[in-house]
Scaffold this active site. Structure first.
Site, PDB file in Angstrom:
ATOM      1  N   LYS A  54      10.090   0.971  -2.583  1.00 56.23           N
ATOM      2  CA  LYS A  54       9.782   2.366  -2.904  1.00 56.23           C
ATOM      3  C   LYS A  54      10.789   3.290  -2.224  1.00 56.23           C
ATOM      4  O   LYS A  54      11.256   4.258  -2.812  1.00 56.23           O
ATOM      5  CB  LYS A  54       8.358   2.735  -2.477  1.00 56.23           C
ATOM      6  CG  LYS A  54       7.261   2.199  -3.378  1.00 56.23           C
ATOM      7  CD  LYS A  54       7.365   2.675  -4.819  1.00 56.23           C
ATOM      8  CE  LYS A  54       6.904   4.109  -5.017  1.00 56.23           C
ATOM      9  NZ  LYS A  54       7.015   4.502  -6.456  1.00 56.23           N
ATOM     10  N   GLY A  81       4.121   3.819 -16.363  1.00 54.25           N
ATOM     11  CA  GLY A  81       3.050   3.137 -15.631  1.00 54.25           C
ATOM     12  C   GLY A  81       1.693   3.763 -15.902  1.00 54.25           C
ATOM     13  O   GLY A  81       0.781   3.688 -15.072  1.00 54.25           O
ATOM     14  N   THR A 112       4.961   6.920  -1.826  1.00 51.76           N
ATOM     15  CA  THR A 112       3.952   6.592  -0.818  1.00 51.76           C
ATOM     16  C   THR A 112       4.376   7.048   0.580  1.00 51.76           C
ATOM     17  O   THR A 112       5.574   7.133   0.864  1.00 51.76           O
ATOM     18  CB  THR A 112       3.740   5.056  -0.824  1.00 51.76           C
ATOM     19  OG1 THR A 112       3.027   4.677   0.343  1.00 51.76           O
ATOM     20  CG2 THR A 112       5.060   4.300  -0.813  1.00 51.76           C
ATOM     21  N   ASP A 113       3.390   7.232   1.448  1.00 48.64           N
ATOM     22  CA  ASP A 113       3.688   7.518   2.857  1.00 48.64           C
ATOM     23  C   ASP A 113       4.213   6.259   3.577  1.00 48.64           C
ATOM     24  O   ASP A 113       4.742   6.346   4.676  1.00 48.64           O
ATOM     25  CB  ASP A 113       2.447   8.066   3.581  1.00 48.64           C
ATOM     26  CG  ASP A 113       1.241   7.125   3.535  1.00 48.64           C
ATOM     27  OD1 ASP A 113       1.330   6.043   2.908  1.00 48.64           O
ATOM     28  OD2 ASP A 113       0.194   7.484   4.114  1.00 48.64           O
ATOM     29  N   GLU A 114       4.054   5.078   2.927  1.00 48.06           N
ATOM     30  CA  GLU A 114       4.433   3.833   3.609  1.00 48.06           C
ATOM     31  C   GLU A 114       5.938   3.729   3.840  1.00 48.06           C
ATOM     32  O   GLU A 114       6.382   2.931   4.665  1.00 48.06           O
ATOM     33  CB  GLU A 114       3.924   2.619   2.823  1.00 48.06           C
ATOM     34  CG  GLU A 114       2.427   2.652   2.699  1.00 48.06           C
ATOM     35  CD  GLU A 114       1.796   1.361   2.165  1.00 48.06           C
ATOM     36  OE1 GLU A 114       2.386   0.283   2.330  1.00 48.06           O
ATOM     37  OE2 GLU A 114       0.703   1.462   1.596  1.00 48.06           O
ATOM     38  N   ARG A 134      -5.832   4.053   7.948  1.00 46.92           N
ATOM     39  CA  ARG A 134      -5.270   4.541   6.689  1.00 46.92           C
ATOM     40  C   ARG A 134      -5.871   5.907   6.400  1.00 46.92           C
ATOM     41  O   ARG A 134      -6.991   6.212   6.811  1.00 46.92           O
ATOM     42  CB  ARG A 134      -5.594   3.596   5.515  1.00 46.92           C
ATOM     43  CG  ARG A 134      -4.928   2.210   5.625  1.00 46.92           C
ATOM     44  CD  ARG A 134      -3.425   2.306   5.486  1.00 46.92           C
ATOM     45  NE  ARG A 134      -2.735   1.029   5.547  1.00 46.92           N
ATOM     46  CZ  ARG A 134      -2.251   0.462   6.665  1.00 46.92           C
ATOM     47  NH1 ARG A 134      -2.431   1.044   7.850  1.00 46.92           N
ATOM     48  NH2 ARG A 134      -1.584  -0.675   6.604  1.00 46.92           N
ATOM     49  N   TYR A 188      -8.586  -7.835   7.789  1.00 45.00           N
ATOM     50  CA  TYR A 188      -7.383  -8.392   8.423  1.00 45.00           C
ATOM     51  C   TYR A 188      -7.348  -8.045   9.922  1.00 45.00           C
ATOM     52  O   TYR A 188      -7.532  -6.874  10.296  1.00 45.00           O
ATOM     53  CB  TYR A 188      -6.112  -7.821   7.803  1.00 45.00           C
ATOM     54  CG  TYR A 188      -5.856  -8.124   6.345  1.00 45.00           C
ATOM     55  CD1 TYR A 188      -6.560  -9.099   5.655  1.00 45.00           C
ATOM     56  CD2 TYR A 188      -4.862  -7.429   5.652  1.00 45.00           C
ATOM     57  CE1 TYR A 188      -6.293  -9.360   4.312  1.00 45.00           C
ATOM     58  CE2 TYR A 188      -4.589  -7.688   4.310  1.00 45.00           C
ATOM     59  CZ  TYR A 188      -5.316  -8.651   3.652  1.00 45.00           C
ATOM     60  OH  TYR A 188      -5.043  -8.901   2.326  1.00 45.00           O
ATOM     61  N   GLY A 209       3.452  -8.422   9.577  1.00 45.63           N
ATOM     62  CA  GLY A 209       4.132  -7.115   9.619  1.00 45.63           C
ATOM     63  C   GLY A 209       3.224  -5.933   9.331  1.00 45.63           C
ATOM     64  O   GLY A 209       3.686  -4.854   8.968  1.00 45.63           O
ATOM     65  N   TYR A 237       7.428  -4.097  -0.240  1.00 45.56           N
ATOM     66  CA  TYR A 237       6.928  -3.025  -1.114  1.00 45.56           C
ATOM     67  C   TYR A 237       7.472  -1.670  -0.681  1.00 45.56           C
ATOM     68  O   TYR A 237       8.096  -0.942  -1.463  1.00 45.56           O
ATOM     69  CB  TYR A 237       5.390  -3.002  -1.130  1.00 45.56           C
ATOM     70  CG  TYR A 237       4.816  -1.676  -1.534  1.00 45.56           C
ATOM     71  CD1 TYR A 237       5.109  -1.124  -2.778  1.00 45.56           C
ATOM     72  CD2 TYR A 237       4.007  -0.938  -0.668  1.00 45.56           C
ATOM     73  CE1 TYR A 237       4.613   0.113  -3.155  1.00 45.56           C
ATOM     74  CE2 TYR A 237       3.507   0.296  -1.039  1.00 45.56           C
ATOM     75  CZ  TYR A 237       3.811   0.821  -2.274  1.00 45.56           C
ATOM     76  OH  TYR A 237       3.333   2.054  -2.640  1.00 45.56           O
TER      77      TYR A 237
HETATM   78  P1  TYD Z   1      -4.329  -1.972   0.931  1.00 45.22           P
HETATM   79  O1  TYD Z   1      -5.444  -1.496   0.066  1.00 45.22           O
HETATM   80  O2  TYD Z   1      -3.651  -3.255   0.560  1.00 45.22           O
HETATM   81  O3  TYD Z   1      -3.303  -0.761   1.061  1.00 45.22           O
HETATM   82  P2  TYD Z   1      -1.973  -0.606   2.010  1.00 45.22           P
HETATM   83  O4  TYD Z   1      -1.683  -1.895   2.679  1.00 45.22           O
HETATM   84  O5  TYD Z   1      -0.932  -0.222   1.035  1.00 45.22           O
HETATM   85  O6  TYD Z   1      -2.334   0.474   2.987  1.00 45.22           O
HETATM   86  O7  TYD Z   1      -4.893  -2.159   2.406  1.00 45.22           O
HETATM   87  C1  TYD Z   1      -5.450  -1.079   3.112  1.00 45.22           C
HETATM   88  C2  TYD Z   1      -5.764  -1.563   4.505  1.00 45.22           C
HETATM   89  O8  TYD Z   1      -6.799  -2.567   4.428  1.00 45.22           O
HETATM   90  C3  TYD Z   1      -4.583  -2.243   5.192  1.00 45.22           C
HETATM   91  O9  TYD Z   1      -4.594  -1.906   6.576  1.00 45.22           O
HETATM   92  C4  TYD Z   1      -4.853  -3.719   4.998  1.00 45.22           C
HETATM   93  C5  TYD Z   1      -6.370  -3.800   5.008  1.00 45.22           C
HETATM   94  N1  TYD Z   1      -6.927  -4.901   4.192  1.00 45.22           N
HETATM   95  C6  TYD Z   1      -7.854  -5.775   4.743  1.00 45.22           C
HETATM   96  O10 TYD Z   1      -8.235  -5.668   5.932  1.00 45.22           O
HETATM   97  N2  TYD Z   1      -8.355  -6.771   3.954  1.00 45.22           N
HETATM   98  C7  TYD Z   1      -7.966  -6.941   2.654  1.00 45.22           C
HETATM   99  O11 TYD Z   1      -8.438  -7.900   1.990  1.00 45.22           O
HETATM  100  C8  TYD Z   1      -7.018  -6.022   2.093  1.00 45.22           C
HETATM  101  C9  TYD Z   1      -6.563  -6.152   0.666  1.00 45.22           C
HETATM  102  C10 TYD Z   1      -6.517  -5.012   2.901  1.00 45.22           C
END
Ligand code: TYD
Length: 335
Positions: free
Chosen positions: A153, A7, A125-127, A213, A206, A274, A149
């Site tokens: 992992k 990768g 990942t920590d996820e 994070r 979102y 989720g 995802y």
């Molecule tokens: P992301 O970069 O997809 O990483 P992960 O879900 O693996 O932590 O998202 C980081 C955070 O940002 C996650 O809480 C989802 C949020 N997010 C948004 O609010 N808007 C977006 O368009 C994206 C892609 C993520």
């Protein structure tokens, strides 16, 4: 030292290759990459003529291709960066995640075992630990993955544990917090928001934007993997974290400031299904046992990252058209 990086054409893998070539003169490095949408040889233009570096195109899910790779090269170490990593894509279409993240890891473990490779580092990942309201995940925390995802992992990571336990395969697993930095595909929140803001577009936050994070700048992560490769104990697990934790809205405000935009560019959109609320990593083990510590604050790392995207439009502009727009539209329909 002869290293296989899988990768290596992706965001994290390409940064690691550049980091290692810059720091180790006596290195032979093979980059094995399928070149999916996120794998991009443009990420490695500056090292492609280096005599210590070889690129091989192939798929970890293809057992014969992996066998041929290990037949053609003798490796001292393997670093597995190859993975499908984007949560939203895994919600839309989980299958590719199983092939690369589970079956691919299995093929790699088999090859490492069969060919007596000295060590393998599984970059994870920590996820896999799921979401934590308070406190932190440590290396003993149970796996509670919540997305296709993170479940994929976790499957690969469980296989690593089982191979170390059952066969004595010298594999080390790392669980890192969220990465960011140059060359990250503009679907992840930081590069998506930066490139949207540079294009004068809104940023889709979102839900309530209070999800937390923890963030690590790519260079700090490269140094952590290098430390694990050199000093980690086979069979062990190391968390990688920075304590740079921010709710998404706070992160968004930092990016707005760095891109010279105001809060009117924030668009609250429907939440991710989720959606994990909070990730937080206890990284005391790697600090204590391997002497690693992060060096770049979130504010400094974001400033460097915004500067890089500002000066590398030619790299990211093509990525935000064509197939990317198809995916993005699908994602919006889903939300
Ligand atoms: P992301 O970069 O997809 O990483 P992960 O879900 O693996 O932590 O998202 C980081 C955070 O940002 C996650 O809480 C989802 C949020 N997010 C948004 O609010 N808007 C977006 O368009 C994206 C892609 C993520």
């Amino acid at each position: 030292m002869r290293i296989l990086v899988t990768g290596g054409a992706g965001f994290m893998g390409s940064n690691f290759i550049r980091h290692m070539l810059a720091r180790h003169a006596d290195l032979q490095l093979v980059n094995f990459d399928k070149l999916t949408y996120a794998g991009n040889l443009e990420n490695l233009r500056d090292v492609e003529d280096d005599s210590r570096y070889v690129f091989v195109r192939g798929d970890l899910a293809d057992e014969a291709a992996v066998e041929a790779l290990f037949g053609a090269h003798a490796f001292d170490a393997v670093v597995n960066y190859a993975a499908e990593t984007h949560v939203d894509r895994s919600i839309l279409d989980p299958k590719a995640f199983l092939f690369t993240d589970v079956i691919g890891t299995y093929h790699l473990l088999e090859a490492v075992k069969k060919h007596g490779v000295g060590r393998m580092v599984q970059v994870s990942t920590d996820e896999v630990f799921g979401s934590v309201e308070d406190g932190t995940f440590n290396e003993m925390s149970p796996f509670e993955p919540n997305s296709p995802y993170s479940a994929s992992k976790a499957g690969g990571d469980h296989l690593c544990r089982a191979y170390a336990h059952t066969y004595g395969t010298p594999v080390i697993v790392t669980h890192s917090c969220n990465f960011y930095g140059p060359y990250q595909y503009p679907e992840k929140v930081i590069p998506l928001f930066i490139t949207n803001l540079l294009e004068g577009k809104n940023v889709p936050v979102y839900g309530d934007g209070q999800q937390v994070r923890e963030w690590i700048f790519t260079e700090d992560h490269c140094r952590a993997i290098e430390a694990v490769l050199e000093k980690g104990i086979p069979g062990e697990v190391y968390n990688i974290g920075t304590e740079e934790r921010r709710p998404n809205l706070e992160l968004t405000r930092l990016l707005l400031g760095l891109c010279g935009r105001d809060a009117s560019f924030i668009e609250h959109v429907k939440d991710r299904p989720g959606h994990d609320r909070r990730y937080a990593v206890d990284a005391s083990k790697i600090r204590r046992e391997l002497g690693w510590a992060p060096e770049v604050s979130l504010e400094d790392g974001l400033a460097k990252t915004v500067e890089w995207y500002k000066t590398h439009e030619a790299w990211w502009k093509p990525l935000k058209s064509g197939a990317y727009l198809e995916y993005y539209k699908k994602q919006y329909v889903m939300r």
